[in-house]
Design an enzyme around this catalytic site. Structure first.
Site, PDB file in Angstrom:
ATOM      1  N   ARG A  98       8.696  23.175 -12.813  1.00  0.00           N
ATOM      2  CA  ARG A  98       9.527  22.000 -13.169  1.00  0.00           C
ATOM      3  C   ARG A  98       9.652  20.993 -12.034  1.00  0.00           C
ATOM      4  O   ARG A  98      10.589  20.207 -11.980  1.00  0.00           O
ATOM      5  CB  ARG A  98      10.923  22.428 -13.626  1.00  0.00           C
ATOM      6  N   LYS A 142       3.277   6.963  -9.779  1.00  0.00           N
ATOM      7  CA  LYS A 142       2.602   7.156 -11.068  1.00  0.00           C
ATOM      8  C   LYS A 142       1.613   8.309 -10.896  1.00  0.00           C
ATOM      9  O   LYS A 142       0.731   8.250 -10.037  1.00  0.00           O
ATOM     10  CB  LYS A 142       1.833   5.897 -11.477  1.00  0.00           C
ATOM     11  N   GLU A 151      -8.175  -4.532  -4.961  1.00  0.00           N
ATOM     12  CA  GLU A 151      -6.725  -4.315  -5.135  1.00  0.00           C
ATOM     13  C   GLU A 151      -5.942  -5.014  -4.017  1.00  0.00           C
ATOM     14  O   GLU A 151      -4.820  -5.460  -4.231  1.00  0.00           O
ATOM     15  CB  GLU A 151      -6.391  -2.822  -5.153  1.00  0.00           C
ATOM     16  N   LYS A 190       3.826  -3.568  -2.637  1.00  0.00           N
ATOM     17  CA  LYS A 190       3.990  -2.589  -3.718  1.00  0.00           C
ATOM     18  C   LYS A 190       5.354  -1.907  -3.606  1.00  0.00           C
ATOM     19  O   LYS A 190       6.044  -1.710  -4.613  1.00  0.00           O
ATOM     20  CB  LYS A 190       2.866  -1.554  -3.695  1.00  0.00           C
ATOM     21  N   GLU A 225       8.417   0.541 -14.480  1.00  0.00           N
ATOM     22  CA  GLU A 225       7.701  -0.554 -15.143  1.00  0.00           C
ATOM     23  C   GLU A 225       8.377  -1.056 -16.414  1.00  0.00           C
ATOM     24  O   GLU A 225       7.786  -1.126 -17.479  1.00  0.00           O
ATOM     25  CB  GLU A 225       6.243  -0.141 -15.434  1.00  0.00           C
ATOM     26  N   ARG A 252       7.182  -4.548 -12.339  1.00  0.00           N
ATOM     27  CA  ARG A 252       6.065  -3.706 -11.885  1.00  0.00           C
ATOM     28  C   ARG A 252       4.772  -4.060 -12.613  1.00  0.00           C
ATOM     29  O   ARG A 252       3.682  -3.841 -12.091  1.00  0.00           O
ATOM     30  CB  ARG A 252       6.407  -2.212 -12.061  1.00  0.00           C
ATOM     31  N   ASN A 267      -0.388  -5.242 -12.409  1.00  0.00           N
ATOM     32  CA  ASN A 267      -1.543  -5.162 -13.308  1.00  0.00           C
ATOM     33  C   ASN A 267      -2.314  -6.473 -13.401  1.00  0.00           C
ATOM     34  O   ASN A 267      -3.111  -6.657 -14.328  1.00  0.00           O
ATOM     35  CB  ASN A 267      -1.086  -4.730 -14.702  1.00  0.00           C
ATOM     36  N   HIS A 269      -5.863  -6.558 -14.665  1.00  0.00           N
ATOM     37  CA  HIS A 269      -6.167  -5.257 -15.267  1.00  0.00           C
ATOM     38  C   HIS A 269      -6.432  -5.322 -16.774  1.00  0.00           C
ATOM     39  O   HIS A 269      -7.090  -4.443 -17.309  1.00  0.00           O
ATOM     40  CB  HIS A 269      -5.042  -4.261 -14.978  1.00  0.00           C
ATOM     41  N   HIS A 325      -9.666  -3.461 -17.853  1.00  0.00           N
ATOM     42  CA  HIS A 325      -9.727  -2.285 -18.720  1.00  0.00           C
ATOM     43  C   HIS A 325     -10.727  -2.487 -19.847  1.00  0.00           C
ATOM     44  O   HIS A 325     -11.445  -1.561 -20.230  1.00  0.00           O
ATOM     45  CB  HIS A 325      -8.335  -1.949 -19.268  1.00  0.00           C
ATOM     46  N   HIS A 367     -13.556   0.629 -10.793  1.00  0.00           N
ATOM     47  CA  HIS A 367     -12.260   0.060 -11.196  1.00  0.00           C
ATOM     48  C   HIS A 367     -11.890  -1.180 -10.359  1.00  0.00           C
ATOM     49  O   HIS A 367     -11.541  -2.237 -10.906  1.00  0.00           O
ATOM     50  CB  HIS A 367     -11.172   1.131 -11.089  1.00  0.00           C
TER      51      HIS A 367
END
Ligand code: GLY
Length: 377
Positions: A122, A144, A186, A228, A238, A242, A246, A249, A253, A267
């Site tokens: 947990r 994340k 990035e 960041k 987010e 946040r 992106n 992105h 994507h 990426h």
């Protein structure tokens, strides 16, 4: 030369330490988090082959013992089979609730090992030691974690903040030029989304940074991580700001899906092209001047990066199909695509107020430039 950025999240706050040679001092830098002198390290075979012994020595210098698992390198690792293998390995190693897992690798390892730490007993603590530029400036910070599902990327996961991050900038020297520049996509993103002065600094210092100047590398990672950290502190899960991270992105994507998440487009390369297209879209909607996308492309080109659809080898689907692929994006809310657009360099914002026609025209023109390039070859 070691710099530190604080990620301010109440009792889940932590430091990101940035500088060359940090893995040699890993023991001294993480000993205070350990309940007993033993860590379980999750890595990949490439990183382990290059750097695991240095990490072992850096931990042993403080009497810390290490057990290690090296997973196959590459995005395919980020799925259920290697995830359950990792969780079961951690249990076999008798990792206890108060122990610390170390994620030692690029974005795939950080995301997978972080998620394993989030669910093991947990939740156990984990330390990120990111080895790629992309992981140092983005994925290792902000909590994340997760893996990919057959239905899409990063669809299974949890927010689980690391306890500490060690970004050893000397490790960037072992990246291929292509991987380094993909991570640089990035870095550029941060300047473009919220810090015009940082973008101007990159225009001036980007080439020396790519050539290996350590002070420039540390500064670029520090400023990226600081931005960041500030955004994550405002909006950890987010719900709002946040999403600015992106930038580029939504286009990226779709392009990654169209190229099968393959070596045709990394990426970070997709992020760089996506940033240029997001500025093109903003200019076409009258939000920023045409000078902005031209300046973005000029810098990416100067760095020897992919800047446009014409730089992607092999076939691409028509604009309509690319638009459909954008519809699979996680940022779709109530069926409406959300874009990160810009009023200027360093001034991005989130909006769902974008007509399909203008997106289609940006994509069609980019595909036409590709045709022109092929015809002239
Ligand atoms: N990579 C985007 C984020 O961490 O939110």
């Amino acid at each position: 030369m070691v710099q530190s950025v604080h990620v301010s999240l109440g009792e889940r706050s932590y430091e990101v330490e940035i500088g060359p040679g940090l893995i040699d001092q890993a023991g001294a830098r993480i000993a205070r988090f350990l309940h007993r002198p033993r860590v379980a390290v999750v890595s990949d075979e490439t990183v382990a082959g290059l750097h695991l012994e240095a990490l072992r020595a850096g931990l042993a210098a403080e009497g810390i013992e290490m057990v290690a698992l090296a997973l196959p390198p590459g995005e395919a690792t980020k799925g259920w089979p290697q995830f359950s293998r990792t969780v079961e390995w951690l249990l076999d190693q008798k990792v206890e609730r108060k122990d610390v897992v170390v994620a030692f690798g690029g974005g795939v390892i950080g995301d997978l090992a972080g998620f394993a730490a989030a669910v093991l007993r947990r939740g156990v603590r984990f330390v990120q030691i990111p080895t790629s530029l992309l992981a140092q400036v983005d994925s290792s910070v902000g909590g994340k974690t997760g893996i990919n599902a057959p239905q899409g990327k990063n669809l299974i996961g949890a927010f689980h903040q690391p306890t500490h991050v060690l970004a050893d900038t000397a490790l960037l020297g072992s990246l291929t030029a292509r991987d380094f520049l993909a991570g640089y996509g990035e870095v550029v993103k941060y300047g473009l989304l919220g810090d015009a002065a940082f973008f101007a600094w990159l225009e001036e210092h980007g080439p020396e940074l790519a050539a290996g100047d350590m002070a420039a590398r540390v500064e670029a990672v520090r400023r990226s991580v600081q931005m960041k950290a500030d955004i994550v502190a405002r909006d950890e899960t987010e719900q709002g700001d946040r999403a600015l991270l992106n930038l580029g992105h939504t286009f990226c994507h779709a392009l990654e899906a169209a190229t099968g998440y393959s070596q045709r487009l990394l990426h970070g390369e997709g992020v760089a092209i996506g940033c240029a297209l997001a500025f093109e879209l903003s200019a076409r909607m009258g939000l920023c001047s045409q000078e902005c996308p031209s300046r973005v492309r000029a810098h990416l080109r100067e760095m020897g990066m992919k800047t446009d659809l014409a730089d992607i080898e092999g076939g691409l689907p028509p604009a309509k199909h690319l638009l459909e692929l954008m519809g699979q994006d996680k940022k779709v809310v109530d069926g409406r695509l959300r874009f990160i657009l810009a009023r200027d360099i360093g001034d991005a914002f989130v909006t769902a107020d974008v007509g399909k026609d203008v997106v289609l025209s940006v994509l069609s023109d980019a595909l036409a430039r590709r045709q022109d390039r092929c015809a002239s070859m």
